[in-house]
Design a protein around this motif. Structure first.
Motif, mmCIF file in Angstrom:
data_model
loop_
_atom_site.group_PDB
_atom_site.id
_atom_site.type_symbol
_atom_site.label_atom_id
_atom_site.label_comp_id
_atom_site.label_asym_id
_atom_site.label_seq_id
_atom_site.Cartn_x
_atom_site.Cartn_y
_atom_site.Cartn_z
ATOM 1 N N ARG A 145 -0.253 6.123 3.463
ATOM 2 C CA ARG A 145 -1.523 6.263 4.188
ATOM 3 C C ARG A 145 -1.380 5.762 5.623
ATOM 4 N NH1 ARG A 145 -5.394 2.680 5.288
ATOM 5 N NH2 ARG A 145 -4.635 1.155 3.804
ATOM 6 N N ARG A 163 1.912 3.556 -1.856
ATOM 7 C CA ARG A 163 0.787 4.433 -1.476
ATOM 8 C C ARG A 163 0.159 3.972 -0.178
ATOM 9 N NH1 ARG A 163 -3.214 3.838 -4.613
ATOM 10 N NH2 ARG A 163 -2.406 2.175 -5.911
ATOM 11 N N LEU A 210 11.911 7.447 8.747
ATOM 12 C CA LEU A 210 11.202 8.711 8.540
ATOM 13 C C LEU A 210 12.105 9.868 8.902
ATOM 14 C CD1 LEU A 210 7.588 8.638 9.990
ATOM 15 C CD2 LEU A 210 8.273 8.986 7.635
ATOM 16 N N TYR A 264 10.425 1.234 8.516
ATOM 17 C CA TYR A 264 10.636 2.315 7.560
ATOM 18 C C TYR A 264 11.291 3.486 8.270
ATOM 19 C CZ TYR A 264 7.489 -0.183 4.450
ATOM 20 O OH TYR A 264 6.904 -1.116 3.665
ATOM 21 N N LEU A 307 5.550 -0.844 10.551
ATOM 22 C CA LEU A 307 4.213 -0.970 9.970
ATOM 23 C C LEU A 307 3.897 -2.438 9.771
ATOM 24 C CD1 LEU A 307 4.316 1.825 7.269
ATOM 25 C CD2 LEU A 307 3.031 1.852 9.388
ATOM 26 N N GLU A 326 8.468 16.029 10.908
ATOM 27 C CA GLU A 326 7.636 15.672 9.767
ATOM 28 C C GLU A 326 6.979 16.912 9.172
ATOM 29 O OE1 GLU A 326 6.303 11.683 12.065
ATOM 30 O OE2 GLU A 326 4.978 12.346 10.450
ATOM 31 N N ILE A 327 6.579 16.779 7.922
ATOM 32 C CA ILE A 327 5.958 17.904 7.217
ATOM 33 C C ILE A 327 4.603 18.204 7.871
ATOM 34 C CG2 ILE A 327 4.939 18.609 5.017
ATOM 35 C CD1 ILE A 327 7.143 16.778 3.743
ATOM 36 N N TYR A 370 4.219 11.600 -4.797
ATOM 37 C CA TYR A 370 2.886 11.273 -4.279
ATOM 38 C C TYR A 370 2.867 11.408 -2.764
ATOM 39 C CZ TYR A 370 -1.322 8.533 -3.306
ATOM 40 O OH TYR A 370 -2.548 8.117 -2.854
ATOM 41 N N LEU A 385 -1.171 4.094 -10.424
ATOM 42 C CA LEU A 385 -1.838 3.457 -9.276
ATOM 43 C C LEU A 385 -1.575 1.958 -9.255
ATOM 44 C CD1 LEU A 385 -5.319 5.252 -9.282
ATOM 45 C CD2 LEU A 385 -3.415 5.686 -7.762
ATOM 46 N N TYR A 417 0.553 13.977 -0.759
ATOM 47 C CA TYR A 417 -0.394 13.373 0.192
ATOM 48 C C TYR A 417 -0.254 14.006 1.570
ATOM 49 C CZ TYR A 417 -3.078 9.557 2.351
ATOM 50 O OH TYR A 417 -4.032 8.814 3.009
ATOM 51 N N ASN A 423 2.289 -5.569 8.105
ATOM 52 C CA ASN A 423 1.679 -6.148 6.899
ATOM 53 C C ASN A 423 0.878 -7.370 7.314
ATOM 54 O OD1 ASN A 423 2.372 -4.484 4.806
ATOM 55 N ND2 ASN A 423 4.351 -5.446 4.487
ATOM 56 N N ASP A 462 4.316 19.636 10.924
ATOM 57 C CA ASP A 462 4.456 19.765 12.380
ATOM 58 C C ASP A 462 4.477 21.237 12.763
ATOM 59 O OD1 ASP A 462 6.665 16.937 13.157
ATOM 60 O OD2 ASP A 462 4.527 17.078 12.649
ATOM 61 N N ASP A 487 -7.822 4.913 -5.678
ATOM 62 C CA ASP A 487 -6.653 5.470 -5.004
ATOM 63 C C ASP A 487 -6.803 5.238 -3.506
ATOM 64 O OD1 ASP A 487 -4.878 8.595 -5.625
ATOM 65 O OD2 ASP A 487 -4.297 6.769 -4.578
ATOM 66 N N GLU A 488 -5.708 5.412 -2.757
ATOM 67 C CA GLU A 488 -5.753 5.238 -1.312
ATOM 68 C C GLU A 488 -6.639 6.312 -0.685
ATOM 69 O OE1 GLU A 488 -4.348 3.004 0.830
ATOM 70 O OE2 GLU A 488 -3.674 1.803 -0.867
ATOM 71 N N LYS A 489 -7.270 5.916 0.418
ATOM 72 C CA LYS A 489 -8.141 6.864 1.134
ATOM 73 C C LYS A 489 -7.287 8.006 1.685
ATOM 74 C CE LYS A 489 -10.969 6.983 5.262
ATOM 75 N NZ LYS A 489 -11.304 6.247 6.490
ATOM 76 N N VAL A 490 -7.750 9.221 1.490
ATOM 77 C CA VAL A 490 -6.961 10.385 1.898
ATOM 78 C C VAL A 490 -7.327 10.759 3.329
ATOM 79 C CG1 VAL A 490 -6.438 12.789 1.390
ATOM 80 C CG2 VAL A 490 -6.844 11.191 -0.464
ATOM 81 N N VAL A 491 -6.306 10.815 4.201
ATOM 82 C CA VAL A 491 -6.515 11.182 5.606
ATOM 83 C C VAL A 491 -6.293 12.681 5.729
ATOM 84 C CG1 VAL A 491 -5.708 10.799 7.958
ATOM 85 C CG2 VAL A 491 -5.698 8.919 6.331
ATOM 86 N N LEU A 492 -7.345 13.411 6.085
ATOM 87 C CA LEU A 492 -7.255 14.880 6.150
ATOM 88 C C LEU A 492 -7.255 15.341 7.596
ATOM 89 C CD1 LEU A 492 -9.856 15.781 3.397
ATOM 90 C CD2 LEU A 492 -7.410 16.059 3.214
ATOM 91 N N THR A 493 -6.291 16.189 7.926
ATOM 92 C CA THR A 493 -6.309 16.841 9.237
ATOM 93 C C THR A 493 -7.126 18.129 9.135
ATOM 94 O OG1 THR A 493 -4.278 17.993 8.709
ATOM 95 C CG2 THR A 493 -4.059 15.896 9.833
#
Lengths: 227, 288
Positions: free
Chosen positions: A211, A207, B167, B165, B156, B171-172, A174, A200, A178, B158, B174, B110-116
């Protein structure tokens, strides 16, 4: 002449009956094998893969999809077909094995590395399978569906050193979709499927993390461009 | 004419007869080949030993016989056990069940999709069945700067805590720049001059892992600007992997087992492989 005419008609009837009753074995349908080969060669040709791989159908009821490292062969069993809803899920299952064989065919040293760190190459094969499916015109979200249906789920005390959890693998897939092909998730054909809804429910935190990381990345890019 | 017709009829009868005989022959299975079986031959069969079972005397048998004679047999009536769970559905309950709503699926979002911007330009590839047999003109490239895999940690937030995290870098997606080393010519004309910059994207990064597994990186989606300002795509991928220690770890384990009795194995398996590097010292080839 009458006798001869009667004999002629009888002979025609006998010819017709014998040809209908005794069919040659080649006329029997071999649909699963043809379907497997069709999808397999489509995946190979669309990705321009230069080495040979063969595809076999096994009539065993046990559900499995195996690779033969020596023969470079992928075997799909009859039992797995009960888990598949469409051709895209079959392509998902085959693309996972093709991705593994791509690493196996890379040489002796790569095979040794796979033996010593199988978990790393499993994740790599899962991501490679996504690329194989997209280039062949299939929806890679089908991989998440089939993973949720078939993959094992071990706890930390049942730790398996050779493979990841099903939920970990589907989360990696995923994350990859994404970041690389987000339009497949934005316009998801599998959104209302029970398997995807179950995915989900079980991966809310993973997920959310993907994001948030992408939002940070996009923020950095916009900040750099304004400077 | 009559002769010709009669000959045709005879031939057709003969063909049908031969067809039937061939199918009959194909249907026969398990044909036994008889090869001079001799009759009236006496075979010597040894006598089998007779089996006599052991006789075990039952001491209580006589007592039970006497007791059974004394018992008075009475007519056995079946015992009635009341099952509390069994009940009959009344008409009212049946009507209620019908009115009950069927199971409604509650869909989770589903999670909001961030589009470039590049993500929005993505077109889903269609499978046409056409296969490329020729690669095209070779374009020799060098990276503008060294590209190396690595890792960073991101924090990140919470609701209560901040989580760290890891990484993998790069990154994919780039963007990476390359420079053309040689002029690309076709029919005496220069199509791509030297030192033109070609842009590409990082396609996949597999970080290094324990057991001597090396990191791997693939770079794809090569594009360059034309003189008119059009973006021209180029074919090909560049992939690189670091040095693999797995083979040497295996040899070291074999060599140390007689001295350390296998205690070196868990320590050696912790060693990771090398990072993947794309250097300006090396030339890479893609196709136009």
């Amino acid at each position: 002449m009458r006798l001869l005419r009667c004999l002629f008609i009888l002979s025609i009837i006998l010819l017709a009956i014998t040809n209908c009753c005794y069919s040659y074995p080649l006329t029997q349908t071999i649909h699963p094998q043809q379907l497997i080969q069709q999808t397999g060669f489509r995946l190979l040709n669309a990705n321009g893969y230069e080495k040979r791989i063969t595809f076999y159908y096994s009539s065993k009821q046990e559900p499995f999809v195996k690779i033969s490292n020596r023969n470079k062969r992928i075997t799909v069993s009859k039992g797995i077909f009960s888990y598949l809803d469409n051709e895209e899920e079959l392509a998902a299952v085959i693309s996972l094995e093709i991705a593994k064989l791509i690493d196996v065919q890379d040489g002796v040293f790569r095979r040794v590395a796979i033996g010593y760190s199988p978990r790393k190459y499993e994740v790599k094969a899962d991501k490679k399978a996504v690329d194989l499916m997209v280039n062949a015109g299939y929806n890679p979200v089908a991989l998440i569906n089939i993973m949720n249906k078939t993959a094992d789920e071990q706890n930390w005390f049942e730790y398996n050193i050779f493979s990841h959890n099903g939920s970990e693998r589907s989360a990696y897939i995923y994350n990859y979709i994404y970041n690389k092909y987000p339009l497949f998730i934005a316009k998801n054909d599998y959104f209302t499927d029970d398997e995807y809804q179950n995915f989900l429910r079980t991966t809310i935190n993973d997920r959310k993390k993907t994001r948030l990381i992408k939002e940070l990345k996009v923020k950095k890019q916009t900040d750099n461009s304004t400077k | 004419m009559k002769k010709a017709v009669s000959i045709l009829l005879l031939i057709s009868c003969f063909m049908s007869y031969t067809n039937c005989m061939t199918y009959a022959a194909a249907g026969k299975r398990n044909t036994v080949i008889k090869t001079g079986i001799k009759k009236d031959v006496k075979q010597e069969v040894p006598e089998r030993k007779k089996y006599t079972p052991l006789v075990i005397e039952d001491e209580i048998a006589d007592e039970v016989k006497e007791q059974s004679k004394n018992r008075k047999r009475t007519a056995q009536q079946p015992s009635v056990i009341e099952d509390e769970a069994v009940y009959t559905i009344t008409k009212e309950e049946a009507v209620k069940k019908k009115k009950q709503k069927n199971y409604k699926k509650e869909l989770i979002a589903d999670e909001k999709v961030v589009l470039t911007e590049e993500n929005k330009k993505f077109k889903r590839p269609l499978y046409t069945g056409k296969i490329k047999t020729e690669n095209g003109l070779e374009v020799v490239l060098k990276p503008v700067s060294k590209i190396k895999t690595g890792s960073t940690s991101i924090k990140l937030k919470n609701k209560e805590n901040t989580d760290n995290y890891k990484l993998a870098l790069p990154e994919i997606g780039d963007q990476v720049a390359f420079r053309v080393v040689k002029n690309v010519e076709k029919d005496g004309k220069i199509i791509i001059p030297k030192n033109t910059i070609v842009y590409a994207q990082v396609g996949e990064v597999a970080p290094r892992a324990m057991g001597g597994a090396p990191a791997e990186i693939t770079i794809e989606n090569f594009k360059m600007m034309d003189k008119k300002g059009n973006l021209i795509p180029l074919d090909g991928k560049i992939s690189s992997s670091g040095y693999s220690l797995s083979f040497w770890i295996g040899l070291a384990e074999l060599a140390t087992t007689p001295f350390l009795i296998g205690f070196a194995v868990p320590v050696l398996r912790l060693l990771p492989g090398g990072q993947a590097v794309i250097t300006p010292r090396k030339n890479y080839v893609i196709y136009y």
